[in-house]
Design a protein around this motif. Structure first.
Motif, PDB file in Angstrom:
ATOM      1  N   LEU A   8       0.874  -1.173   0.000  1.00 39.22           N
ATOM      2  CA  LEU A   8       0.000   0.000   0.000  1.00 39.22           C
ATOM      3  C   LEU A   8       0.913   1.225   0.000  1.00 39.22           C
ATOM      4  O   LEU A   8       1.531   1.543   1.015  1.00 39.22           O
ATOM      5  N   VAL A   9       1.028   1.885  -1.151  1.00 40.34           N
ATOM      6  CA  VAL A   9       1.904   3.048  -1.303  1.00 40.34           C
ATOM      7  C   VAL A   9       1.039   4.300  -1.269  1.00 40.34           C
ATOM      8  O   VAL A   9       0.124   4.447  -2.083  1.00 40.34           O
ATOM      9  N   ALA A  10       1.309   5.189  -0.320  1.00 40.27           N
ATOM     10  CA  ALA A  10       0.487   6.385  -0.145  1.00 40.27           C
ATOM     11  C   ALA A  10       1.342   7.634  -0.246  1.00 40.27           C
ATOM     12  O   ALA A  10       2.457   7.680   0.295  1.00 40.27           O
ATOM     13  N   GLY A  72      -1.856   2.131  -4.918  1.00 40.37           N
ATOM     14  CA  GLY A  72      -1.378   3.460  -4.555  1.00 40.37           C
ATOM     15  C   GLY A  72      -2.530   4.377  -4.194  1.00 40.37           C
ATOM     16  O   GLY A  72      -3.594   4.349  -4.844  1.00 40.37           O
ATOM     17  N   LEU A  73      -2.339   5.184  -3.161  1.00 45.66           N
ATOM     18  CA  LEU A  73      -3.321   6.193  -2.751  1.00 45.66           C
ATOM     19  C   LEU A  73      -2.726   7.565  -3.009  1.00 45.66           C
ATOM     20  O   LEU A  73      -1.648   7.887  -2.511  1.00 45.66           O
ATOM     21  N   THR A  74      -3.426   8.382  -3.775  1.00 47.42           N
ATOM     22  CA  THR A  74      -2.931   9.709  -4.096  1.00 47.42           C
ATOM     23  C   THR A  74      -4.005  10.749  -3.845  1.00 47.42           C
ATOM     24  O   THR A  74      -5.200  10.454  -3.906  1.00 47.42           O
ATOM     25  N   GLU A  75      -3.574  11.974  -3.538  1.00 45.74           N
ATOM     26  CA  GLU A  75      -4.515  13.079  -3.394  1.00 45.74           C
ATOM     27  C   GLU A  75      -4.665  13.858  -4.687  1.00 45.74           C
ATOM     28  O   GLU A  75      -5.382  14.850  -4.742  1.00 45.74           O
ATOM     29  N   LEU A  76      -4.002  13.402  -5.743  1.00 44.27           N
ATOM     30  CA  LEU A  76      -4.094  14.072  -7.034  1.00 44.27           C
ATOM     31  C   LEU A  76      -5.288  13.550  -7.834  1.00 44.27           C
ATOM     32  O   LEU A  76      -5.680  12.397  -7.692  1.00 44.27           O
ATOM     33  N   PRO A  77      -5.855  14.392  -8.693  1.00 46.35           N
ATOM     34  CA  PRO A  77      -6.879  13.898  -9.623  1.00 46.35           C
ATOM     35  C   PRO A  77      -6.245  13.042 -10.703  1.00 46.35           C
ATOM     36  O   PRO A  77      -5.115  13.286 -11.114  1.00 46.35           O
ATOM     37  N   LEU A  78      -6.962  12.013 -11.142  1.00 46.38           N
ATOM     38  CA  LEU A  78      -6.507  11.143 -12.222  1.00 46.38           C
ATOM     39  C   LEU A  78      -7.380  11.367 -13.443  1.00 46.38           C
ATOM     40  O   LEU A  78      -8.593  11.532 -13.321  1.00 46.38           O
ATOM     41  N   ARG A  79      -6.757  11.362 -14.623  1.00 39.55           N
ATOM     42  CA  ARG A  79      -7.518  11.554 -15.862  1.00 39.55           C
ATOM     43  C   ARG A  79      -7.103  10.524 -16.890  1.00 39.55           C
ATOM     44  O   ARG A  79      -5.941  10.123 -16.964  1.00 39.55           O
ATOM     45  N   ASP A  80      -8.086  10.115 -17.724  1.00 39.04           N
ATOM     46  CA  ASP A  80      -7.755   9.218 -18.816  1.00 39.04           C
ATOM     47  C   ASP A  80      -7.455  10.022 -20.073  1.00 39.04           C
ATOM     48  O   ASP A  80      -7.435  11.255 -20.055  1.00 39.04           O
ATOM     49  N   ASP A  81      -7.210   9.325 -21.163  1.00 32.89           N
ATOM     50  CA  ASP A  81      -6.837  10.006 -22.405  1.00 32.89           C
ATOM     51  C   ASP A  81      -7.972  10.835 -22.981  1.00 32.89           C
ATOM     52  O   ASP A  81      -7.736  11.735 -23.797  1.00 32.89           O
ATOM     53  N   ASP A  82      -9.212  10.541 -22.592  1.00 35.65           N
ATOM     54  CA  ASP A  82     -10.368  11.295 -23.083  1.00 35.65           C
ATOM     55  C   ASP A  82     -10.694  12.495 -22.208  1.00 35.65           C
ATOM     56  O   ASP A  82     -11.690  13.187 -22.457  1.00 35.65           O
ATOM     57  N   GLY A  83      -9.875  12.748 -21.189  1.00 37.45           N
ATOM     58  CA  GLY A  83     -10.099  13.900 -20.322  1.00 37.45           C
ATOM     59  C   GLY A  83     -11.070  13.645 -19.196  1.00 37.45           C
ATOM     60  O   GLY A  83     -11.414  14.566 -18.465  1.00 37.45           O
TER      61      GLY A  83
END
Length: 331
Positions: A8-10, A72-83
């Protein structure tokens, strides 16, 4: 039965706190293979558009630590290639997944994160699982949900101690203004809509001052649409966080000024001194006006703050720290 080695990587700070309080059941419930969870607090993401790089970095961690599964746990937003903004990006073959905590909405984050990680681990452990490769958020409601999650992740209420010198200056200004006869006359002459405008203007001033003085405004790294959209998202969350924190301070100032006025002043006596009719309604309006004036005065003192709570309100600043940590690790 040999347990699965789970990593668990945070990201540091809030994601690590969420991971530590998750309390994953090592037995994994009935009918499932048990797991052995190892938590690592480390920056592994560098931007909302760099999802593939984050997944690849987690796979490297899995090989290094001999993990069977890594999340992984991140506080960043994730986006795919379609936005589209994502809740989860998963590589089922590599048994690797990334969970974006802000996409959970910011309400009951710990409980929702725990359920989401449980579902991810079980899905990654079972190759026949129907758990989707990625979970996109709806375009409109998902963006608002993500933004709310980012603002709450910033914990705007923690800005209050970060603005301690501004609050001291504002309280001093308010205490003096409350017993000033000219201020009483001025407050009594203002209509409700003028008081509302004064409140909005004072909050806008202190937010603008904090953004400029703290250099919290994020600028795109390049001219790509992804970089510009990321900067808009970061800046919007920063402004909303600072506004929420400033509003909390404003309400505190109003309550303190009102309590002070009720304790030391009698509107009828002040009205007799000014030769006008005054009631306790005027005292409430006075406290409102003084809160706005004191907020403006306190904004000048906020530039001398060094508390990290203010800089923590900006995702861009945490992004700089994250990039710096990754650069140090690679050097």
């Amino acid at each position: 039965m040999k347990p699965l080695n789970v990593g668990l990587v945070a990201d540091p700070a809030a994601p690590t706190d969420v991971a530590r309080r998750m309390g994953l059941d090592p037995t994994n419930g009935e009918g499932h293979d048990p797991w052995d969870v190892e938590l690592v607090s480390e920056a592994f993401t560098t931007g909302s558009e760099d999802v593939d790089a984050a997944v690849a970095r987690l796979r490297d961690h899995a090989r290094e630590h001999d993990w069977d599964i890594v999340v992984g746990l991140t506080e960043l937003p994730l986006r795919d290639d379609d936005g589209r903004y994502l809740l989860v990006e998963a590589d089922t073959q590599g048994r690797t997944a990334v969970l974006s905590l802000p996409a959970l909405g910011g309400i009951r984050t710990h409980a929702r994160a725990r359920r989401a990680v449980h579902a991810l681990l079980r899905g990654l452990a079972d190759p026949s699982s129907q758990d989707p490769h990625r979970k996109p958020l709806p375009r409109r409601s998902g963006r608002w949900r993500l933004l709310v999650g980012m603002v709450l992740a910033n914990r705007p209420w923690l800005l209050v101690p970060g603005l301690k010198s501004a609050l001291v200056a504002a309280l001093t200004t308010g205490a003096i203004a409350t017993i000033n006869s000219t201020v009483w006359l001025l407050a009594g002459s203002l209509s409700i809509w003028r008081l509302v405008v004064a409140m909005i203007a004072s909050l806008a001033l202190i937010v603008g001052w904090l953004v400029i003085d703290g250099e919290l405004w994020d600028r795109p790294d390049d001219d790509s649409p992804e970089a510009r959209q990321r900067s808009r998202l970061y800046n919007t969350s920063t402004v909303l966080t600072l506004t929420a924190g400033a509003l909390i301070c404003y309400l505190a100032l109003y309550v303190v000024n009102l309590a002070w006025g009720l304790f030391v002043l009698d509107p009828s006596i002040m009205g007799g001194y000014l030769q006008v009719s005054m009631t306790y309604r005027d005292l409430f309006l006075l406290a409102w006006f003084v809160a706005s004036a004191a907020t403006v005065g306190g904004a000048l003192g906020s530039g001398f703050e060094s508390d990290e709570a203010i800089r923590a309100a900006a995702y861009s600043k945490r992004e700089e720290e994250r990039r710096s940590r990754l650069a140090d690790e690679r050097s």
